[in-house]
Design an enzyme around this catalytic site. Structure first.
Site, PDB file in Angstrom:
ATOM      1  N   ILE A  52       0.753  -1.302   0.130  1.00 38.11           N
ATOM      2  CA  ILE A  52      -0.107  -0.050  -0.041  1.00 38.11           C
ATOM      3  C   ILE A  52       1.059   1.220   0.054  1.00 38.11           C
ATOM      4  O   ILE A  52       0.398   2.196   0.059  1.00 38.11           O
ATOM      5  CB  ILE A  52      -1.112   0.014   1.143  1.00 38.11           C
ATOM      6  CG1 ILE A  52      -0.228  -0.082   2.454  1.00 38.11           C
ATOM      7  CG2 ILE A  52      -2.327  -1.134   0.960  1.00 38.11           C
ATOM      8  CD1 ILE A  52      -0.999   0.314   3.779  1.00 38.11           C
ATOM      9  N   TYR A 141       0.695   2.406  16.823  1.00 31.48           N
ATOM     10  CA  TYR A 141      -0.450   1.930  16.235  1.00 31.48           C
ATOM     11  C   TYR A 141      -1.736   2.900  16.713  1.00 31.48           C
ATOM     12  O   TYR A 141      -2.459   3.265  15.790  1.00 31.48           O
ATOM     13  CB  TYR A 141      -0.709   0.725  16.775  1.00 31.48           C
ATOM     14  CG  TYR A 141      -1.941   0.010  16.193  1.00 31.48           C
ATOM     15  CD1 TYR A 141      -2.098  -0.450  14.950  1.00 31.48           C
ATOM     16  CD2 TYR A 141      -3.023  -0.394  17.334  1.00 31.48           C
ATOM     17  CE1 TYR A 141      -3.452  -0.961  14.508  1.00 31.48           C
ATOM     18  CE2 TYR A 141      -4.116  -1.061  16.735  1.00 31.48           C
ATOM     19  CZ  TYR A 141      -4.316  -1.169  15.426  1.00 31.48           C
ATOM     20  OH  TYR A 141      -5.587  -2.006  14.906  1.00 31.48           O
TER      21      TYR A 141
HETATM   22  P1  NAD Z   1      -3.725  -8.543  10.142  1.00 33.14           P
HETATM   23  O1  NAD Z   1      -2.415  -7.956  10.849  1.00 33.14           O
HETATM   24  O2  NAD Z   1      -3.978  -9.838  10.740  1.00 33.14           O
HETATM   25  O3  NAD Z   1      -3.600  -8.153   8.687  1.00 33.14           O
HETATM   26  C1  NAD Z   1      -3.112  -7.044   8.336  1.00 33.14           C
HETATM   27  C2  NAD Z   1      -2.618  -7.454   6.927  1.00 33.14           C
HETATM   28  O4  NAD Z   1      -1.932  -6.262   6.138  1.00 33.14           O
HETATM   29  C3  NAD Z   1      -1.806  -8.773   6.720  1.00 33.14           C
HETATM   30  O5  NAD Z   1      -2.061  -9.620   5.773  1.00 33.14           O
HETATM   31  C4  NAD Z   1      -0.375  -8.088   6.151  1.00 33.14           C
HETATM   32  O6  NAD Z   1       0.327  -8.773   5.337  1.00 33.14           O
HETATM   33  C5  NAD Z   1      -1.065  -6.764   5.428  1.00 33.14           C
HETATM   34  N1  NAD Z   1       0.114  -5.638   5.169  1.00 33.14           N
HETATM   35  C6  NAD Z   1       0.942  -5.188   6.101  1.00 33.14           C
HETATM   36  N2  NAD Z   1       1.597  -4.339   5.471  1.00 33.14           N
HETATM   37  C7  NAD Z   1       1.242  -3.917   4.222  1.00 33.14           C
HETATM   38  C8  NAD Z   1       1.650  -3.182   2.970  1.00 33.14           C
HETATM   39  N3  NAD Z   1       2.678  -2.268   3.302  1.00 33.14           N
HETATM   40  N4  NAD Z   1       0.799  -3.273   2.076  1.00 33.14           N
HETATM   41  C9  NAD Z   1      -0.158  -4.218   1.963  1.00 33.14           C
HETATM   42  N5  NAD Z   1      -0.439  -5.153   2.829  1.00 33.14           N
HETATM   43  C10 NAD Z   1       0.357  -5.075   4.125  1.00 33.14           C
HETATM   44  O7  NAD Z   1      -4.713  -7.272  10.884  1.00 33.14           O
HETATM   45  P2  NAD Z   1      -6.339  -7.714  10.965  1.00 33.14           P
HETATM   46  O8  NAD Z   1      -6.226  -8.144  12.200  1.00 33.14           O
HETATM   47  O9  NAD Z   1      -6.957  -8.336   9.859  1.00 33.14           O
HETATM   48  O10 NAD Z   1      -6.811  -6.208  10.947  1.00 33.14           O
HETATM   49  C11 NAD Z   1      -7.355  -5.662   9.736  1.00 33.14           C
HETATM   50  C12 NAD Z   1      -7.438  -4.359  10.049  1.00 33.14           C
HETATM   51  O11 NAD Z   1      -8.504  -4.108  11.317  1.00 33.14           O
HETATM   52  C13 NAD Z   1      -6.237  -3.346  10.360  1.00 33.14           C
HETATM   53  O12 NAD Z   1      -6.400  -2.240   9.734  1.00 33.14           O
HETATM   54  C14 NAD Z   1      -6.400  -3.303  11.869  1.00 33.14           C
HETATM   55  O13 NAD Z   1      -5.965  -1.954  12.604  1.00 33.14           O
HETATM   56  C15 NAD Z   1      -8.036  -3.196  12.156  1.00 33.14           C
HETATM   57  N6  NAD Z   1      -8.262  -3.856  13.504  1.00 33.14           N
HETATM   58  C16 NAD Z   1      -8.007  -4.894  14.084  1.00 33.14           C
HETATM   59  C17 NAD Z   1      -8.472  -5.515  15.036  1.00 33.14           C
HETATM   60  C18 NAD Z   1      -8.100  -6.976  15.558  1.00 33.14           C
HETATM   61  O14 NAD Z   1      -8.292  -7.322  16.487  1.00 33.14           O
HETATM   62  N7  NAD Z   1      -7.765  -7.881  14.628  1.00 33.14           N
HETATM   63  C19 NAD Z   1      -8.833  -4.881  15.907  1.00 33.14           C
HETATM   64  C20 NAD Z   1      -8.923  -3.340  15.898  1.00 33.14           C
HETATM   65  C21 NAD Z   1      -8.766  -2.982  14.410  1.00 33.14           C
HETATM   66  N1  SER Z   2      -6.537  -6.233  18.070  1.00 33.23           N
HETATM   67  C1  SER Z   2      -5.721  -4.809  17.971  1.00 33.23           C
HETATM   68  C2  SER Z   2      -4.441  -5.303  18.702  1.00 33.23           C
HETATM   69  O1  SER Z   2      -4.470  -5.636  19.713  1.00 33.23           O
HETATM   70  C3  SER Z   2      -6.459  -3.778  18.448  1.00 33.23           C
HETATM   71  O2  SER Z   2      -6.746  -3.092  17.378  1.00 33.23           O
HETATM   72  O3  SER Z   2      -3.657  -4.405  18.150  1.00 33.23           O
END
Ligand code: NAD
Ligand code: SER
Length: 314
Positions: A52, A141
């Site tokens: 990205i 973050y």
């Molecule tokens: P994750 O870390 O499992 O997945 C993130 C994905 O982004 C990974 O597959 C990674 O390869 C990809 N990525 C990283 N750097 C990149 C780059 N430069 N270009 C393209 N892709 C890249 O995250 P998730 O848990 O699936 O979370 C998805 C979104 O939801 C995130 O924005 C996160 O902040 C948000 N979020 C997640 C949670 C949670 O508990 N999982 C909670 C709050 C918010």
């Molecule tokens: N599940 C996420 C973390 O722990 C919250 O955004 O980073």
């Protein structure tokens, strides 16, 4: 099937894996383009490699696939972010601003931007955290996501774009593993309970955090994106309460099904991150504006996780 062409960034992650499938059920597989910096092997539809930070490649993909909507999931999460703060800022914030600008110039109005409970900080009220409150996050973050919310709001107000966002609690699901977050323990604990009947927890026993089961998280995302634009009063990011519990409470819940399960607590740096976040959340704005309603409490999550993971492992 609805006529949209959707790009998902970070589609290989914990949420992206499940959201991609859900969007393909609604819009048809060919209309949903999954992307990630790494190749995804469990993919049943169009996939492109996209870092990205690469603006040229992003523009090329938008043009080639005639993209009309974006779900921008790619990010570095809270725990991993602390190992490389400047890279995290680049991926989480600079790439987001670039995405907004590319979308503005190409006439893509509708974008989903996931925010997080990590936007809360030491000065935020810990219990029943209001929608509009003090936001002084301490992790890179959290800082990047809070700033990202403000940029989303700016593009809505200044350029009439239609950016929609929720502050996800920690997400629990059986379909995919979390990577580098502070709330990952709430998924790991189920895998350990079934495999070893023992879990070593990196948070302390009474650390309450808000969590959300994957089906609720996916439904919230899709319902928010489907809501009439005129009903949305929050253009930074909506609070989502989920269900709040501590490691000890989820351990006791799992123990009802696996009586031999044991736990020990070895708190590390993630315990300090968790201390800066809210214990429980007020999500009345989401409920009033777009009819959000939680379905899974701790007991339902636990039974479903154990059942689904047992099926996968047999
Ligand atoms: P994750 O870390 O499992 O997945 C993130 C994905 O982004 C990974 O597959 C990674 O390869 C990809 N990525 C990283 N750097 C990149 C780059 N430069 N270009 C393209 N892709 C890249 O995250 P998730 O848990 O699936 O979370 C998805 C979104 O939801 C995130 O924005 C996160 O902040 C948000 N979020 C997640 C949670 C949670 O508990 N999982 C909670 C709050 C918010
Ligand atoms: N599940 C996420 C973390 O722990 C919250 O955004 O980073």
């Amino acid at each position: 099937m609805k006529k949209e062409r959707i790009l998902i960034t970070g589609a290989g992650g914990q949420i992206g894996t499940v959201l991609t499938q859900a969007l393909r059920e609604t819009y048809g597989a060919p209309a949903v383009i999954a992307s990630d910096i790494k190749r995804i092997d469990h993919n049943a539809g169009p996939f492109v490699v996209l870092d990205i930070l690469n603006r040229h490649r992003l523009e090329e993909i938008i043009d080639d696939y005639k993209i009309t909507q974006i779900y921008h999931l790619a990010a570095i999460l809270s725990a991993n972010g602390e190992w490389n703060p400047l890279k995290t800022w680049d991926v989480n914030l600079n790439a987001w601003i670039m995405m907004l600008e590319v979308c503005r110039l190409k006439g893509i109005r509708k974008i989903f931007y996931p925010s997080t409970i990590a936007v809360f900080g030491a000065t935020t009220p810990k219990e029943y955290t209001p929608q509009h409150t003090s936001l002084e996050p301490t992790t890179v973050y959290g800082i990047s996501k809070q700033t990202g919310e403000l940029w989303a709001n700016y593009y809505v107000q200044k350029y009439q774009m239609d950016i929609r966002s929720v502050r996800y609690p920690g997400i629990i699901g059986y379909q995919s593993m979390p990577q580098g977050g502070t709330t990952d323990y709430a998924v790991e604990i189920f895998h350990s309970a079934l495999k070893d009947q023992h879990y070593t927890c990196y948070l302390s026993r009474n650390k309450h955090l808000p969590m959300l089961y994957m089906p609720d998280a996916i439904r919230a995302t899709l319902e928010l994106m489907e809501a009439p634009e005129s009903s949305l009063s929050v253009r930074t990011s909506y609070n989502l309460a989920g269900i709040s519990f501590s490691p000890e409470e989820i351990f006791n819940e799992i123990k009802k099904s696996i009586p031999d399960f044991t736990i020990e607590y070895k708190p590390d740096f993630r315990d300090e991150i968790a201390s800066s976040w809210s214990h429980s959340i007020d999500d009345s704005c989401a409920r009033e504006d777009w009819g959000w309603k939680l379905e899974y409490d701790l007991s339902k999550i636990t039974l479903d996780m154990l059942e689904k993971l047992s099926q996968i492992n047999t």
